[in-house]
Structures are given as C-alpha cells and as structure tokens.
Scaffold this motif. Structure first.
Motif, short mmCIF file in Angstrom:
data_model
loop_
_atom_site.label_atom_id
_atom_site.label_comp_id
_atom_site.label_asym_id
_atom_site.label_seq_id
_atom_site.Cartn_x
_atom_site.Cartn_y
_atom_site.Cartn_z
N ASP A 1 0.87 -1.18 0.00
CA ASP A 1 0.00 0.00 0.00
C ASP A 1 0.90 1.23 0.00
O ASP A 1 2.01 1.20 0.54
CB ASP A 1 -0.90 -0.01 1.24
CG ASP A 1 -2.06 0.97 1.15
OD1 ASP A 1 -1.80 2.18 1.05
OD2 ASP A 1 -3.22 0.52 1.16
N GLU A 2 0.40 2.31 -0.58
CA GLU A 2 1.20 3.54 -0.64
C GLU A 2 1.60 4.03 0.75
O GLU A 2 2.65 4.65 0.92
CB GLU A 2 0.40 4.63 -1.37
CG GLU A 2 0.21 4.34 -2.86
CD GLU A 2 -0.72 5.33 -3.53
OE1 GLU A 2 -1.27 6.20 -2.82
OE2 GLU A 2 -0.90 5.24 -4.76
N CYS A 3 0.78 3.75 1.76
CA CYS A 3 1.06 4.24 3.12
C CYS A 3 2.27 3.55 3.75
O CYS A 3 2.76 3.99 4.81
CB CYS A 3 -0.16 4.09 4.00
SG CYS A 3 -0.60 2.39 4.39
N ASP A 4 2.78 2.48 3.13
CA ASP A 4 3.92 1.75 3.70
C ASP A 4 5.27 2.41 3.39
O ASP A 4 6.29 2.01 3.95
CB ASP A 4 3.96 0.31 3.16
CG ASP A 4 2.71 -0.47 3.52
OD1 ASP A 4 2.10 -0.17 4.55
OD2 ASP A 4 2.35 -1.38 2.75
N ALA A 5 5.28 3.41 2.51
CA ALA A 5 6.54 4.02 2.08
C ALA A 5 7.39 4.54 3.23
O ALA A 5 8.62 4.38 3.22
CB ALA A 5 6.27 5.13 1.06
N PRO A 6 6.83 5.21 4.26
CA PRO A 6 7.68 5.70 5.36
C PRO A 6 8.41 4.58 6.10
O PRO A 6 9.51 4.80 6.61
CB PRO A 6 6.68 6.41 6.28
CG PRO A 6 5.54 6.79 5.39
CD PRO A 6 5.43 5.69 4.40
N VAL A 7 7.83 3.39 6.18
CA VAL A 7 8.49 2.27 6.84
C VAL A 7 9.71 1.84 6.03
O VAL A 7 10.79 1.58 6.58
CB VAL A 7 7.52 1.09 7.03
CG1 VAL A 7 8.22 -0.09 7.70
CG2 VAL A 7 6.32 1.53 7.86
N VAL A 8 9.55 1.77 4.72
CA VAL A 8 10.69 1.45 3.85
C VAL A 8 11.80 2.48 4.04
O VAL A 8 12.98 2.14 4.20
CB VAL A 8 10.24 1.40 2.37
CG1 VAL A 8 11.45 1.30 1.45
CG2 VAL A 8 9.30 0.23 2.14
N ALA A 9 11.43 3.76 4.02
CA ALA A 9 12.42 4.83 4.17
C ALA A 9 13.15 4.73 5.50
O ALA A 9 14.37 4.92 5.58
CB ALA A 9 11.74 6.19 4.03
#
Length: 415
Positions: free
Chosen positions: A266-274
């Motif tokens: 989901d797009e909202c997961d990007a901060p976790v990747v970062a």
C-alpha cells in the motif's frame, strides 16, 4: 448464448479500488478476468475509491465512491465536519442511483467485513451497508465474493457490517475463520462457502531458476502497522516495536551478507521502507517499486525466501511458490499460512523479536526444497477450488447464462 436483441447484463464492481492498496486491486483484477472469460457480453463499471486509476489500469468506467472528496482526511474544522456529514446524506442517493443501474454488483474480495486495521464505522462499513441496502431495495443482486471477515468489538461498526452481510444476495469467504466470524455476529451462513483468496486465480509468474545453493535474496514485506481497530490507544507503541524488530532483522540478514529487497502493499507503507533504508544504510538493501500484485509476485518468485506482513504480500509469495514466513497481525494470515502448509512459520507482528524471527527464518530455509514442493501442490488445489467459486458465482448471479450452458451441454451429450 445470449440473443442479439437481449440487453447485456450490467455488472458493477464496488470497493476501495484504485486507492493504492495492491491487494484490493488484485482482487478486482481476478474478478474482471473471470467476467471477461465467462461473461464477455457483460457491461462492467465501478464505484470505487480511485476511479481515475481503475479506468486507466483496467479500462472500465468508474465513479468516485464518496461525494465528499475529503472523506479520508481528518475533519478538524467545522466546514470539514459539515462536509462529511452532508456527504453521508448525499451518498445515500448516489449509491442507490448507481446500484439501480445494474443487474449485479460484485464486491471482489478484500477484508470488507473486518476491522483488523483501524477504521471508523461511518467510513467504509457505512458505504458497504448503503450498497447492500440499496441492492435489496431496488432488486439488484449484491455479491460479497471471497471476502474477509473477523470479530468486531466496536458496536456501531459491527452493526453496519452485520446488516450489510445479511442484505447481500450472495456471500463467500476467503477462509473458514471469516465465515465463523459472521455466524457469531448473527448472519446465517448455512449456504455460504469458503474458497481461497481471489488472488490465487491470477496468472502465476514464470518460474525463476531454482536456488543455486548459495544464500540468495530475501524479500521482506513491510507495513505501516499500528495494530488493529481496538489498539488505537497503544498504536504508536505497537508501531515502534514492529519497526524496531523488523529493522534489526533486516540488519542481521545484511550482516550475513544477504541481499534484502523491501516490498510494500500500500502507498502508506513508504515511510516504513524509508526508515529501514536509513537505519541499515547498506547497498545490500533495496526497495521494490511494485504497482500491482503481478509485480509483487515477480519479486517474490525471484527470491530465495520471503518474510512479509501484509496479507497480500503473503498471498503473492505463496502463489509464486517461495518459502514464506508471516509476520502475522490477524487470524487471516495464520489461516492462509495453514491452508498452504506453512502454519509453523508465523511470527507475531505486534511483538517482533528479531532473534526469534531469525531462528524461524533459518529453520524455514533448511526446509526450502520440501516447502517448495508443498506449495506447488497446494497452489494446484487453490486453482481448482477457485474454478468452483466462479462456477458457483455464475449459477447464483447469471442464471440465464448458466441455463444456456446447461442446454448446450445436454445437446452435446445427446449428439
């Protein structure tokens, strides 16, 4: 075959589709594949969260689910609160008018009858209730196909979900726990069937080369995880533990020389990747840019092993036949792993213990060859079961087509 002068059947698809969640869109893709193969005469459109994305990606007309464009933004000002309130009233009319134009409306998969992630009753549960109530009112058959359900503690949410399910003309579930949850909520499930998740009907990626014997890439699927609907008071603590444990696990893999590919759903997961990329800071850690379940399946098919949180990350890895360890945040993940023969390889997402997770990971890799054989067998079963699901759906929702096929078959048997 449908006579030329007969009006084509009008089919609507409904849900939080095109909104950035790859699992939801994968379920839509599976149902569209079924409709195009079995009911090519059907005229299909959508009422969904991201109409522009759905139209561009799948080539069907689409209408915005909510009249009020700020539906999913927190309303802190009086104008926003009034806009949301007015939107709820306008959506009653909009939903009924859209449903009325269709013979059948399909809600394709998704966890539409659960609250395992935070949600408010007047959000999607209210929209689903409006859909099913409108269908009953105007005589349009609404089908909840391969959906997920779970016990719901919040009373308003539980009431809306229970009545939505009761008013639907057809229901099937993606696991036994979902059907049991609806029965416990007072829904008569005697005629409801359980089938594998709809994503198992999608094309399987071409097989990658078998592992060479040298340690290869590990896909780690991450999630912006803050617990469930009943965990709001401790959401930040749950998130910190999840992120810290997952980061420590990725760092341990890198220290062993393993390349790690981070996946989202989901797009909202990007901060976790970062956050993980920043904390580990190694060229061995990269992030995938997947825009569909097909992309995720290709990523997982190329890996030696997968460790993932999001439900549809797990589905993709298991369908690709790759040994998988679940960071499980709900009973649906445990049920999926058990269905595919990997029930011993689950780890709680709320309490990620990096050392224990690493030990489970190593045990998984030792059994890699055996588990790949198990997954190949279980995938064949899933495909057969979904053929049964779609045949049942045709009989329930498209009786004219089903009767025509029966007559054709009888003529062939007689000749």
């Amino acid at each position: 075959m449908r006579p030329k002068d007969e009006t084509p059947v009008r089919v609507g698809v409904f849900g939080l589709l095109g909104s950035g969640n790859l699992g939801n869109d994968g379920s839509l893709e599976a149902v569209l594949g079924y409709l195009r193969a079995e009911h090519p005469e059907a005229v299909v459109d959508a009422l969904c969260g991201g109409p522009e994305v759905v139209t561009a990606r799948y080539g069907i007309p689409a209408t915005r689910l909510h009249w009020y464009r700020g539906e999913y933004r927190t309303a802190s000002r009086a104008g926003a609160v009034a806009g949301k309130g007015l939107g709820k009233l306008v959506d009653v009319v909009r939903t009924a008018a859209w449903v009325r134009k269709h013979d059948v409306v399909i809600v394709p998969g998704m966890g539409v009858l659960e609250a395992t992630l935070p949600l408010r009753p007047w959000g999607f549960p209210y929209s689903l209730f409006l859909l099913c109530a409108s269908g009953r009112l105007v005589g349009t058959r609404v089908a909840l196909v391969g959906v997920g359900a779970a016990p719901i503690g919040n009373r308003p949410t539980r009431t809306l979900v229970r009545w939505a399910a009761r008013l639907a003309a057809y229901r099937s579930y993606r696991d036994t726990q979902s059907r049991d949850a609806m029965r416990e909520m007072g829904v008569d499930t005697a005629r409801d069937e359980v089938y594998p998740d709809l994503a198992f009907a999608l094309p399987t990626p071409s097989a990658s080369a078998p592992p060479s014997g040298r340690p290869g890439q590990v896909c780690v699927g991450v999630m912006d995880f803050h617990g469930g609907n009943d965990d709001r008071a401790r959401a930040e603590g749950i998130h910190r533990r999840y992120l810290d444990g997952t980061t420590r696990f990725v760092r341990a893999l890198v220290e062993d020389g393993r390349p790690v590919r981070l996946l989202t759903g989901d797009e909202c997961d990007a901060p976790v990747v970062a956050a993980i990329l920043d904390a580990v800071d190694s060229p061995l850690v990269t992030a995938a840019q997947a825009t569909s379940l097909a992309d995720l399946m290709k990523e997982t098919a190329a890996a030696d092993t997968v460790v993932a949180t999001r439900y549809h990350n797990l589905v993709c890895a298991l369908k690709a036949g790759t040994p998988t360890l679940a960071l499980s945040y709900a009973a649906k993940s445990d049920a999926l792993m058990a269905r595919m023969g990997l029930d011993t390889f689950c780890h709680p997402a709320r309490e990620v213990d990096a050392d224990q997770l690493l030990a489970q990971f190593r045990a998984l890799e030792k059994r890699s060859a055996e588990l790949r054989r198990t997954l190949a067998e279980r995938n064949l079963v899933a495909v057969r079961q979904l053929r049964d699901q779609f045949a049942e759906l045709t009989a329930a929702l498209f009786p004219a087509t089903d009767q025509a096929r029966a007559r054709t078959h009888a003529r062939q048997e007689a000749s």
